[in-house]
Motif scaffolding. Structure first.
Motif, PDB file in Angstrom:
ATOM      1  N   LEU A  29       0.828  -1.207   0.000  1.00 56.84           N
ATOM      2  CA  LEU A  29       0.000   0.000   0.000  1.00 56.84           C
ATOM      3  C   LEU A  29       0.864   1.259   0.000  1.00 56.84           C
ATOM      4  O   LEU A  29       0.578   2.231  -0.715  1.00 56.84           O
ATOM      5  CB  LEU A  29      -0.927  -0.001   1.212  1.00 56.84           C
ATOM      6  CG  LEU A  29      -2.087  -0.997   1.185  1.00 56.84           C
ATOM      7  CD1 LEU A  29      -2.816  -0.998   2.523  1.00 56.84           C
ATOM      8  CD2 LEU A  29      -3.054  -0.673   0.053  1.00 56.84           C
ATOM      9  N   LYS A  30       1.930   1.266   0.776  1.00 61.57           N
ATOM     10  CA  LYS A  30       2.799   2.441   0.857  1.00 61.57           C
ATOM     11  C   LYS A  30       3.489   2.732  -0.468  1.00 61.57           C
ATOM     12  O   LYS A  30       3.768   3.885  -0.800  1.00 61.57           O
ATOM     13  CB  LYS A  30       3.833   2.232   1.964  1.00 61.57           C
ATOM     14  CG  LYS A  30       3.229   2.313   3.356  1.00 61.57           C
ATOM     15  CD  LYS A  30       4.158   1.741   4.411  1.00 61.57           C
ATOM     16  CE  LYS A  30       5.444   2.489   4.521  1.00 61.57           C
ATOM     17  NZ  LYS A  30       6.288   1.964   5.634  1.00 61.57           N
ATOM     18  N   GLY A  31       3.754   1.677  -1.235  1.00 64.55           N
ATOM     19  CA  GLY A  31       4.478   1.873  -2.486  1.00 64.55           C
ATOM     20  C   GLY A  31       3.610   1.989  -3.722  1.00 64.55           C
ATOM     21  O   GLY A  31       4.096   2.440  -4.767  1.00 64.55           O
ATOM     22  N   ASN A  32       2.315   1.603  -3.646  1.00 57.29           N
ATOM     23  CA  ASN A  32       1.526   1.505  -4.872  1.00 57.29           C
ATOM     24  C   ASN A  32       0.129   2.114  -4.802  1.00 57.29           C
ATOM     25  O   ASN A  32      -0.488   2.309  -5.854  1.00 57.29           O
ATOM     26  CB  ASN A  32       1.368   0.032  -5.275  1.00 57.29           C
ATOM     27  CG  ASN A  32       2.688  -0.664  -5.487  1.00 57.29           C
ATOM     28  OD1 ASN A  32       3.301  -0.561  -6.545  1.00 57.29           O
ATOM     29  ND2 ASN A  32       3.150  -1.387  -4.469  1.00 57.29           N
ATOM     30  N   ALA A  33      -0.388   2.389  -3.630  1.00 58.90           N
ATOM     31  CA  ALA A  33      -1.810   2.718  -3.520  1.00 58.90           C
ATOM     32  C   ALA A  33      -2.115   4.207  -3.423  1.00 58.90           C
ATOM     33  O   ALA A  33      -3.281   4.572  -3.288  1.00 58.90           O
ATOM     34  CB  ALA A  33      -2.412   2.002  -2.308  1.00 58.90           C
ATOM     35  N   GLY A  34      -1.148   5.074  -3.467  1.00 61.05           N
ATOM     36  CA  GLY A  34      -1.432   6.502  -3.372  1.00 61.05           C
ATOM     37  C   GLY A  34      -1.397   7.017  -1.946  1.00 61.05           C
ATOM     38  O   GLY A  34      -1.295   6.243  -0.982  1.00 61.05           O
ATOM     39  N   THR A  35      -1.521   8.326  -1.805  1.00 56.84           N
ATOM     40  CA  THR A  35      -1.295   8.979  -0.519  1.00 56.84           C
ATOM     41  C   THR A  35      -2.237   8.505   0.582  1.00 56.84           C
ATOM     42  O   THR A  35      -1.810   8.096   1.650  1.00 56.84           O
ATOM     43  CB  THR A  35      -1.435  10.504  -0.669  1.00 56.84           C
ATOM     44  OG1 THR A  35      -0.539  10.955  -1.685  1.00 56.84           O
ATOM     45  CG2 THR A  35      -1.112  11.204   0.632  1.00 56.84           C
ATOM     46  N   GLY A  36      -3.542   8.555   0.338  1.00 55.99           N
ATOM     47  CA  GLY A  36      -4.486   8.198   1.388  1.00 55.99           C
ATOM     48  C   GLY A  36      -4.338   6.771   1.849  1.00 55.99           C
ATOM     49  O   GLY A  36      -4.262   6.481   3.053  1.00 55.99           O
ATOM     50  N   ALA A  37      -4.277   5.837   0.896  1.00 60.91           N
ATOM     51  CA  ALA A  37      -4.137   4.426   1.254  1.00 60.91           C
ATOM     52  C   ALA A  37      -2.756   4.138   1.832  1.00 60.91           C
ATOM     53  O   ALA A  37      -2.588   3.196   2.612  1.00 60.91           O
ATOM     54  CB  ALA A  37      -4.395   3.548   0.039  1.00 60.91           C
ATOM     55  N   ALA A  38      -1.756   4.939   1.461  1.00 61.00           N
ATOM     56  CA  ALA A  38      -0.409   4.736   2.000  1.00 61.00           C
ATOM     57  C   ALA A  38      -0.383   4.955   3.507  1.00 61.00           C
ATOM     58  O   ALA A  38       0.395   4.323   4.221  1.00 61.00           O
ATOM     59  CB  ALA A  38       0.586   5.665   1.314  1.00 61.00           C
ATOM     60  N   LEU A  39      -1.215   5.866   4.009  1.00 63.26           N
ATOM     61  CA  LEU A  39      -1.306   6.071   5.455  1.00 63.26           C
ATOM     62  C   LEU A  39      -1.819   4.815   6.156  1.00 63.26           C
ATOM     63  O   LEU A  39      -1.360   4.460   7.243  1.00 63.26           O
ATOM     64  CB  LEU A  39      -2.220   7.253   5.764  1.00 63.26           C
ATOM     65  CG  LEU A  39      -1.707   8.638   5.359  1.00 63.26           C
ATOM     66  CD1 LEU A  39      -2.763   9.690   5.644  1.00 63.26           C
ATOM     67  CD2 LEU A  39      -0.415   8.960   6.096  1.00 63.26           C
ATOM     68  N   VAL A  40      -2.768   4.133   5.500  1.00 64.64           N
ATOM     69  CA  VAL A  40      -3.244   2.863   6.046  1.00 64.64           C
ATOM     70  C   VAL A  40      -2.111   1.844   6.039  1.00 64.64           C
ATOM     71  O   VAL A  40      -1.958   1.056   6.981  1.00 64.64           O
ATOM     72  CB  VAL A  40      -4.444   2.348   5.229  1.00 64.64           C
ATOM     73  CG1 VAL A  40      -4.951   1.022   5.793  1.00 64.64           C
ATOM     74  CG2 VAL A  40      -5.561   3.372   5.216  1.00 64.64           C
ATOM     75  N   GLY A  41      -1.283   1.878   4.995  1.00 65.42           N
ATOM     76  CA  GLY A  41      -0.120   0.995   4.952  1.00 65.42           C
ATOM     77  C   GLY A  41       0.845   1.262   6.087  1.00 65.42           C
ATOM     78  O   GLY A  41       1.442   0.330   6.644  1.00 65.42           O
ATOM     79  N   SER A  42       0.984   2.530   6.457  1.00 71.91           N
ATOM     80  CA  SER A  42       1.854   2.869   7.584  1.00 71.91           C
ATOM     81  C   SER A  42       1.335   2.268   8.883  1.00 71.91           C
ATOM     82  O   SER A  42       2.124   1.850   9.736  1.00 71.91           O
ATOM     83  CB  SER A  42       1.972   4.383   7.723  1.00 71.91           C
ATOM     84  OG  SER A  42       2.551   4.963   6.574  1.00 71.91           O
ATOM     85  N   LEU A  43       0.026   2.218   9.035  1.00 70.93           N
ATOM     86  CA  LEU A  43      -0.547   1.585  10.226  1.00 70.93           C
ATOM     87  C   LEU A  43      -0.208   0.106  10.268  1.00 70.93           C
ATOM     88  O   LEU A  43       0.131  -0.441  11.317  1.00 70.93           O
ATOM     89  CB  LEU A  43      -2.072   1.768  10.234  1.00 70.93           C
ATOM     90  CG  LEU A  43      -2.618   3.194  10.300  1.00 70.93           C
ATOM     91  CD1 LEU A  43      -4.145   3.166  10.299  1.00 70.93           C
ATOM     92  CD2 LEU A  43      -2.105   3.923  11.534  1.00 70.93           C
ATOM     93  N   LEU A  44      -0.297  -0.543   9.117  1.00 66.62           N
ATOM     94  CA  LEU A  44      -0.066  -1.989   9.067  1.00 66.62           C
ATOM     95  C   LEU A  44       1.394  -2.357   9.299  1.00 66.62           C
ATOM     96  O   LEU A  44       1.692  -3.461   9.755  1.00 66.62           O
ATOM     97  CB  LEU A  44      -0.528  -2.542   7.710  1.00 66.62           C
ATOM     98  CG  LEU A  44      -2.032  -2.467   7.426  1.00 66.62           C
ATOM     99  CD1 LEU A  44      -2.320  -2.921   6.005  1.00 66.62           C
ATOM    100  CD2 LEU A  44      -2.810  -3.313   8.419  1.00 66.62           C
TER     101      LEU A  44
END
Length: 223
Positions: free
Chosen positions: A10-25
């Motif tokens: 998510l952090k590398g491919n999903a864009g800014t908003g979804a990347a924040l969710v990737g940071s949580l994971l």
């Protein structure tokens, strides 16, 4: 597969908003990870990380849905990210505290050998650095070698003494080069045929100087 793999994607491919969710994971706070899992599960319809990742990779609509959820829960996500940063800072502070406790325990140990080990290492480090700098700068002054002391090696030699004096944040200030006041401006240019011989001669002299420098270091180690 763990949820951190989903977070990395998510952090590398999903864009800014979804990347924040990737940071949580990919964090180390259980509450933040759980919040990220809940958001991804709502967007993909599954709580299995393998299936969730496949859905995100194969169906762009799930990524769009996750971005929408991230916008809706932006305040909550920021709070979780703040908690993650606070946990990291606490870990760093605790690691530093334990290091200082270990040092104090050694400095106040009843065993004389243990109590004097760190001061002895600091003195030896300082002596070796001073001798190295004076010797090789002297060699250069009397044209025994074409180059003087190497500041990277000097920084390596002085490291135990610097650590004993408390320079634990030198790396944050630019490293030992900044501590020693070394400023280098490197200019890369393609040598012409005219100055090729000069450059070759300089390379030979530098190689000879490096061999002499290595020999001098071995002598210092023997001392």
């Amino acid at each position: 597969m763990s949820w951190s793999k989903v977070g990395e994607w998510l952090k590398g491919n999903a864009g800014t908003g979804a990347a924040l969710v990737g940071s949580l994971l990919t964090g180390n706070v259980s509450g933040a990870v759980a919040a990220g899992v809940a958001l991804v599960g709502s967007a993909t319809g599954t709580d299995d990380p393998v299936k969730a990742l496949q859905s995100l990779q194969q169906d762009p609509a799930t990524v769009i849905r996750l971005r929408e959820l991230a916008v809706q829960e932006s305040d909550s996500i920021r709070k979780h990210i703040q908690a993650m940063h606070e946990a990291d800072l606490k870990d760093q502070q605790e690691a530093h505290r334990q290091q200082q406790d270990t040092i104090r325990t050694g400095d106040t140990a009843e065993d004389e050998y243990v109590r004097h080990t760190r001061p002895m290492m600091a003195r030896q480090s300082w002596y070796a650095t001073a001798v190295y700098l004076i010797a090789f700068e002297g060699f250069k002054a009397f044209e025994v070698t074409q180059i003087g002391a190497n500041f990277e090696l000097a920084a390596l030699l002085v490291a135990p003494a610097a650590a004993y004096l408390g320079f634990r944040t030198v790396d944050k200030a630019g490293g030992f080069k900044a501590l020693l006041g070394v400023k280098r401006n490197v200019q890369l240019s393609r040598p012409s045929r005219r100055n090729h011989r000069v450059i070759h001669a300089g390379s030979v002299d530098q190689a000879q100087g490096s061999r002499a420098e290595a020999h001098g270091i071995l002598l210092l180690l023997r001392i």
